[in-house]
Design a protein around this motif. Structure first.
Motif, PDB file in Angstrom:
ATOM      1  N   LEU A   1       1.750   1.495   8.287  1.00 36.07           N
ATOM      2  CA  LEU A   1       1.290   2.603   9.116  1.00 36.07           C
ATOM      3  C   LEU A   1       2.383   3.646   9.310  1.00 36.07           C
ATOM      4  O   LEU A   1       2.144   4.851   9.186  1.00 36.07           O
ATOM      5  CB  LEU A   1       0.823   2.062  10.474  1.00 36.07           C
ATOM      6  N   VAL A   2       3.612   3.166   9.584  1.00 42.37           N
ATOM      7  CA  VAL A   2       4.722   4.110   9.805  1.00 42.37           C
ATOM      8  C   VAL A   2       5.043   4.876   8.524  1.00 42.37           C
ATOM      9  O   VAL A   2       5.227   6.106   8.536  1.00 42.37           O
ATOM     10  CB  VAL A   2       5.957   3.345  10.307  1.00 42.37           C
ATOM     11  N   MET A   3       5.116   4.189   7.398  1.00 37.57           N
ATOM     12  CA  MET A   3       5.437   4.846   6.141  1.00 37.57           C
ATOM     13  C   MET A   3       4.351   5.828   5.728  1.00 37.57           C
ATOM     14  O   MET A   3       4.627   6.936   5.246  1.00 37.57           O
ATOM     15  CB  MET A   3       5.642   3.808   5.049  1.00 37.57           C
ATOM     16  N   LEU A   4       3.114   5.462   5.932  1.00 39.54           N
ATOM     17  CA  LEU A   4       2.008   6.338   5.546  1.00 39.54           C
ATOM     18  C   LEU A   4       1.946   7.571   6.433  1.00 39.54           C
ATOM     19  O   LEU A   4       1.678   8.682   5.960  1.00 39.54           O
ATOM     20  CB  LEU A   4       0.690   5.565   5.602  1.00 39.54           C
ATOM     21  N   GLU A   5       2.180   7.385   7.723  1.00 40.93           N
ATOM     22  CA  GLU A   5       2.191   8.544   8.621  1.00 40.93           C
ATOM     23  C   GLU A   5       3.290   9.520   8.225  1.00 40.93           C
ATOM     24  O   GLU A   5       3.097  10.734   8.249  1.00 40.93           O
ATOM     25  CB  GLU A   5       2.385   8.075  10.064  1.00 40.93           C
ATOM     26  N   ARG A   6       4.449   8.996   7.870  1.00 37.66           N
ATOM     27  CA  ARG A   6       5.556   9.868   7.454  1.00 37.66           C
ATOM     28  C   ARG A   6       5.208  10.617   6.168  1.00 37.66           C
ATOM     29  O   ARG A   6       5.472  11.813   6.036  1.00 37.66           O
ATOM     30  CB  ARG A   6       6.814   9.026   7.257  1.00 37.66           C
ATOM     31  N   GLU A   7       4.590   9.920   5.223  1.00 36.30           N
ATOM     32  CA  GLU A   7       4.236  10.552   3.959  1.00 36.30           C
ATOM     33  C   GLU A   7       3.151  11.599   4.146  1.00 36.30           C
ATOM     34  O   GLU A   7       3.205  12.688   3.569  1.00 36.30           O
ATOM     35  CB  GLU A   7       3.788   9.484   2.963  1.00 36.30           C
ATOM     36  N   VAL A   8       2.155  11.296   4.976  1.00 39.10           N
ATOM     37  CA  VAL A   8       1.085  12.266   5.228  1.00 39.10           C
ATOM     38  C   VAL A   8       1.636  13.499   5.929  1.00 39.10           C
ATOM     39  O   VAL A   8       1.267  14.634   5.612  1.00 39.10           O
ATOM     40  CB  VAL A   8      -0.038  11.607   6.053  1.00 39.10           C
TER      41      VAL A   8
ATOM     42  N   LYS B   1      -4.484  10.348   3.768  1.00 43.44           N
ATOM     43  CA  LYS B   1      -5.245  10.014   4.978  1.00 43.44           C
ATOM     44  C   LYS B   1      -6.149   8.805   4.735  1.00 43.44           C
ATOM     45  O   LYS B   1      -6.331   7.970   5.641  1.00 43.44           O
ATOM     46  CB  LYS B   1      -6.057  11.220   5.419  1.00 43.44           C
ATOM     47  N   ARG B   2      -6.730   8.696   3.537  1.00 39.22           N
ATOM     48  CA  ARG B   2      -7.572   7.548   3.239  1.00 39.22           C
ATOM     49  C   ARG B   2      -6.756   6.254   3.243  1.00 39.22           C
ATOM     50  O   ARG B   2      -7.182   5.226   3.787  1.00 39.22           O
ATOM     51  CB  ARG B   2      -8.264   7.739   1.888  1.00 39.22           C
ATOM     52  N   LEU B   3      -5.569   6.305   2.634  1.00 42.98           N
ATOM     53  CA  LEU B   3      -4.715   5.121   2.643  1.00 42.98           C
ATOM     54  C   LEU B   3      -4.219   4.807   4.049  1.00 42.98           C
ATOM     55  O   LEU B   3      -4.035   3.630   4.398  1.00 42.98           O
ATOM     56  CB  LEU B   3      -3.531   5.333   1.701  1.00 42.98           C
ATOM     57  N   LEU B   4      -4.003   5.842   4.845  1.00 42.86           N
ATOM     58  CA  LEU B   4      -3.571   5.621   6.225  1.00 42.86           C
ATOM     59  C   LEU B   4      -4.639   4.880   7.023  1.00 42.86           C
ATOM     60  O   LEU B   4      -4.337   4.020   7.856  1.00 42.86           O
ATOM     61  CB  LEU B   4      -3.245   6.964   6.882  1.00 42.86           C
ATOM     62  N   ALA B   5      -5.898   5.215   6.758  1.00 40.83           N
ATOM     63  CA  ALA B   5      -6.985   4.538   7.470  1.00 40.83           C
ATOM     64  C   ALA B   5      -7.104   3.080   7.056  1.00 40.83           C
ATOM     65  O   ALA B   5      -7.656   2.261   7.798  1.00 40.83           O
ATOM     66  CB  ALA B   5      -8.301   5.266   7.214  1.00 40.83           C
ATOM     67  N   GLU B   6      -6.577   2.714   5.877  1.00 38.28           N
ATOM     68  CA  GLU B   6      -6.658   1.346   5.392  1.00 38.28           C
ATOM     69  C   GLU B   6      -5.392   0.543   5.664  1.00 38.28           C
ATOM     70  O   GLU B   6      -5.267  -0.581   5.165  1.00 38.28           O
ATOM     71  CB  GLU B   6      -6.934   1.350   3.884  1.00 38.28           C
ATOM     72  N   ALA B   7      -4.455   1.103   6.422  1.00 41.71           N
ATOM     73  CA  ALA B   7      -3.192   0.405   6.686  1.00 41.71           C
ATOM     74  C   ALA B   7      -3.445  -0.889   7.449  1.00 41.71           C
ATOM     75  O   ALA B   7      -4.216  -0.919   8.419  1.00 41.71           O
ATOM     76  CB  ALA B   7      -2.251   1.315   7.465  1.00 41.71           C
ATOM     77  N   LYS B   8      -2.779  -1.972   7.038  1.00 42.94           N
ATOM     78  CA  LYS B   8      -2.983  -3.283   7.632  1.00 42.94           C
ATOM     79  C   LYS B   8      -1.813  -3.731   8.502  1.00 42.94           C
ATOM     80  O   LYS B   8      -1.984  -4.551   9.392  1.00 42.94           O
ATOM     81  CB  LYS B   8      -3.201  -4.325   6.527  1.00 42.94           C
TER      82      LYS B   8
ATOM     83  N   MET C   1       0.831  -1.219   0.000  1.00 36.85           N
ATOM     84  CA  MET C   1       0.000   0.000   0.000  1.00 36.85           C
ATOM     85  C   MET C   1       0.856   1.256   0.000  1.00 36.85           C
ATOM     86  O   MET C   1       0.595   2.216  -0.694  1.00 36.85           O
ATOM     87  CB  MET C   1      -0.910  -0.026   1.235  1.00 36.85           C
ATOM     88  N   TRP C   2       1.910   1.234   0.857  1.00 39.68           N
ATOM     89  CA  TRP C   2       2.748   2.431   0.901  1.00 39.68           C
ATOM     90  C   TRP C   2       3.521   2.641  -0.387  1.00 39.68           C
ATOM     91  O   TRP C   2       3.860   3.760  -0.740  1.00 39.68           O
ATOM     92  CB  TRP C   2       3.691   2.348   2.095  1.00 39.68           C
ATOM     93  N   ARG C   3       3.807   1.532  -1.140  1.00 44.20           N
ATOM     94  CA  ARG C   3       4.448   1.720  -2.446  1.00 44.20           C
ATOM     95  C   ARG C   3       3.522   2.445  -3.398  1.00 44.20           C
ATOM     96  O   ARG C   3       3.955   3.279  -4.192  1.00 44.20           O
ATOM     97  CB  ARG C   3       4.831   0.353  -3.032  1.00 44.20           C
ATOM     98  N   ARG C   4       2.236   2.144  -3.317  1.00 48.14           N
ATOM     99  CA  ARG C   4       1.273   2.842  -4.180  1.00 48.14           C
ATOM    100  C   ARG C   4       1.189   4.310  -3.826  1.00 48.14           C
ATOM    101  O   ARG C   4       1.105   5.179  -4.680  1.00 48.14           O
ATOM    102  CB  ARG C   4      -0.095   2.179  -4.036  1.00 48.14           C
ATOM    103  N   LEU C   5       1.261   4.614  -2.517  1.00 46.68           N
ATOM    104  CA  LEU C   5       1.216   6.020  -2.087  1.00 46.68           C
ATOM    105  C   LEU C   5       2.458   6.775  -2.525  1.00 46.68           C
ATOM    106  O   LEU C   5       2.390   7.902  -3.012  1.00 46.68           O
ATOM    107  CB  LEU C   5       1.080   6.076  -0.562  1.00 46.68           C
ATOM    108  N   ILE C   6       3.650   6.123  -2.359  1.00 48.51           N
ATOM    109  CA  ILE C   6       4.892   6.795  -2.767  1.00 48.51           C
ATOM    110  C   ILE C   6       4.897   7.045  -4.261  1.00 48.51           C
ATOM    111  O   ILE C   6       5.313   8.090  -4.759  1.00 48.51           O
ATOM    112  CB  ILE C   6       6.116   5.961  -2.359  1.00 48.51           C
ATOM    113  N   GLY C   7       4.400   6.056  -5.038  1.00 46.24           N
ATOM    114  CA  GLY C   7       4.325   6.259  -6.486  1.00 46.24           C
ATOM    115  C   GLY C   7       3.396   7.383  -6.839  1.00 46.24           C
ATOM    116  O   GLY C   7       3.660   8.177  -7.735  1.00 46.24           O
TER     117      GLY C   7
END
Length: 291
Positions: free
Chosen positions: A172-179, A160-167, A1-7
């Motif tokens: 979670l850590v990568m998404l929080e940093r990106e957000v 934020k939407r992807l962060l709520a879907e973190a599994k 998931m975080w790879r999709r967000l970074i892309g």
């Protein structure tokens, strides 16, 4: 998931031109989603979105005016009243008193639509000696910032939407940093927008009031290019020589007071060593030739 967000972040962390293109595409899709408007109407709406008429442009006004008056303090009070009457305020007030040579430098922040009227009112309190007005059109910067802010807001919401879907914890850590990074970029853009809004909504006027006998010091503009560098270098050399001579002048008495006795002592020691040093005769040469 975080790879999709970074892309997604790499794809959309582009220039302001791409931000404006996305903003225009969103403006074209909005009428179709709301009421099913025709594509031609959507294109017309997107084309008419930025209003760049003269009265709608974002312009920064700055000006300065020098006025000679009879009483600096009295006229400074009038200048303050003019600013308050126009809905502005005093940004700075510096005064120097003297017998007929008093001066005052007052910085005013005035609403942009009353800039010219306030300058004319200040010119009428005495004899105007100098006036300078500058304008800077920042309309393109404002439009660019608006588009980038909208794109950045969308990126924050998607994060934020992807962060709520973190599994997992790693996601979670990568998404929080990106957000957090996206929110920081958004806050920076909004700060720039507020700064531009302040400069365009409130103009800056520097008022210089001179007493009857006050003189204006005009140093003139420094020359640019080679002559400017040569002038600055010469001034720096003269200043350095002045400092060096000052230091030498302060040290010279100490050099004379301490240096001469030291030199005399060293001279006597050398003479004493020469007298007490025995003279060694050179050894005779031994001939090695055969008779």
């Amino acid at each position: 998931m975080w790879r999709r967000l970074i892309g997604y972040g790499r794809e959309h962390r582009g220039s302001a031109g791409r931000g404006r293109a996305e903003g225009g595409a969103a403006a074209e899709r909005a009428p179709q989603q709301a009421g099913g408007a025709a594509p031609e109407q959507a294109k017309d709406t997107a084309a008419q979105a930025p209003d760049l008429r003269i009265d709608q442009r974002s312009i920064i006004y700055t000006g300065s005016i020098t006025v000679r008056v009879k009483n600096v303090n009295d006229e400074a009070a009038k200048v303050t009243g003019i600013a308050a009457g126009a809905g502005g305020f005093i940004g700075g007030d510096e005064r120097h008193t003297g017998d007929g040579s008093s001066t005052a430098t007052i910085t005013l922040r005035i609403p942009a639509d009353k800039f010219s009227a306030v300058v004319d009112q200040i010119a009428g309190i005495g004899v105007e000696e100098n006036r300078g007005i500058n304008t800077q059109d920042v309309t393109e910067e404002v439009v660019d910032l608006d588009a980038r802010i909208e794109v950045q807001k969308a990126r924050v919401e998607s994060g934020k939407r992807l962060l709520a879907e973190a599994k997992s914890l790693d996601d979670l850590v990568m998404l929080e940093r990106e957000v957090a990074s996206r929110e920081s970029d958004l806050a920076s853009l909004e700060a720039k927008k507020r700064r531009l809004s302040d400069l365009t909504s409130l103009s800056t006027i520097t008022v210089i009031l001179l007493g009857p006998n006050a003189t204006v010091t005009d140093d003139g503009d420094d020359p640019a290019g080679f002559l400017g560098g040569l002038t600055n270098g010469w001034n720096a050399l003269v200043a350095s020589l002045g400092v060096l001579l000052t230091v030498l002048g302060a040290l010279l008495p100490w050099i004379i007071a301490l240096g001469l006795p030291a030199w005399a002592i060293l001279h006597l020691l050398r003479r004493h060593r020469r007298r007490n040093t025995p003279v060694v005769a050179p050894a005779p040469e031994i001939s090695t030739s055969t008779p």
